[in-house]
Design an enzyme around this catalytic site. Structure first.
Site, short mmCIF file in Angstrom:
data_model
loop_
_atom_site.label_atom_id
_atom_site.label_comp_id
_atom_site.label_asym_id
_atom_site.label_seq_id
_atom_site.Cartn_x
_atom_site.Cartn_y
_atom_site.Cartn_z
N ASN A 50 1.14 -1.16 -0.29
CA ASN A 50 -0.02 0.23 -0.07
C ASN A 50 0.46 0.95 0.06
O ASN A 50 2.32 1.15 0.72
CB ASN A 50 -1.29 0.22 1.21
CG ASN A 50 -0.11 0.08 2.87
OD1 ASN A 50 1.20 -0.48 2.87
ND2 ASN A 50 -0.68 1.16 3.49
N CYS A 58 -4.73 1.28 -1.22
CA CYS A 58 -4.24 -0.21 -0.93
C CYS A 58 -3.06 -0.87 -2.02
O CYS A 58 -3.14 -0.66 -3.02
CB CYS A 58 -5.51 -1.00 -1.18
SG CYS A 58 -6.66 0.12 0.60
N GLU A 60 -3.66 -4.21 -2.43
CA GLU A 60 -4.46 -4.06 -3.43
C GLU A 60 -4.64 -3.90 -5.55
O GLU A 60 -4.27 -4.33 -5.95
CB GLU A 60 -5.94 -4.95 -3.72
CG GLU A 60 -5.97 -5.76 -2.35
CD GLU A 60 -6.34 -5.86 -0.72
OE1 GLU A 60 -6.79 -6.20 -0.29
OE2 GLU A 60 -5.53 -4.46 -0.77
N CYS A 93 -10.82 -4.24 1.32
CA CYS A 93 -11.68 -3.03 2.46
C CYS A 93 -13.08 -3.15 1.02
O CYS A 93 -12.71 -3.48 0.07
CB CYS A 93 -10.96 -1.89 1.85
SG CYS A 93 -10.32 -0.97 1.07
#
Length: 136
Positions: A50, A58, A60, A93
């Site tokens: 991140n 983030c 991801e 998230c």
């Protein structure tokens, strides 16, 4: 929601995510506190961390963006990690769930189930009633 069992490649993916985080962890600054690893269907693994800040990204997002920038479009499995979380795995998230739903709804995401056991589920199952573009 279909649940998938983890295999050896999934366990390797968790280790890859922890490795990229270990090499980039910012203790006290908190800019890089989550690692991520993404397995493509062709066997390539992309990793990222991140990037925190006013409008941080983030792990991801960083990892999927890196894979897409390299020309990848066929994704198999993704995992976000931190060594102090249950089984070292962090669920995505809401923002990441939406991004995964839009880019790769059938990617498998490694998460902890309600009993603390590692499983994989499809991104589309992590976000019921997801926003979708209007079809005219």
């Amino acid at each position: 929601m279909k649940r998938y069992e983890l295999n050896e490649k999934d366990k390797e993916l968790i280790k890859e995510g922890l490795d990229v985080l270990l090499r980039n962890f910012d203790d006290g600054v908190y800019n890089h506190t989550v690692g991520c690893a993404l397995l493509c269907k062709n066997g390539k693994i992309y990793k990222g961390v991140n990037c925190d800040g006013i409008h941080g990204a983030c792990a991801e997002y960083v990892t999927v963006g890196t894979a897409i920038s390299a020309g990848e479009r066929d994704f198999d499995t993704i995992v976000a990690v931190h060594e102090k979380h249950l089984n070292c795995v962090i669920p995505p998230c809401g923002n990441c769930r939406q991004m995964l739903y839009e880019y790769c709804p059938d990617i498998k995401v490694i998460v902890n189930d309600e009993n603390g056991r590692l499983i994989k589920v499809k991104a589309r199952d992590l976000l019921p009633f997801a926003w979708r573009p209007v079809e005219c």
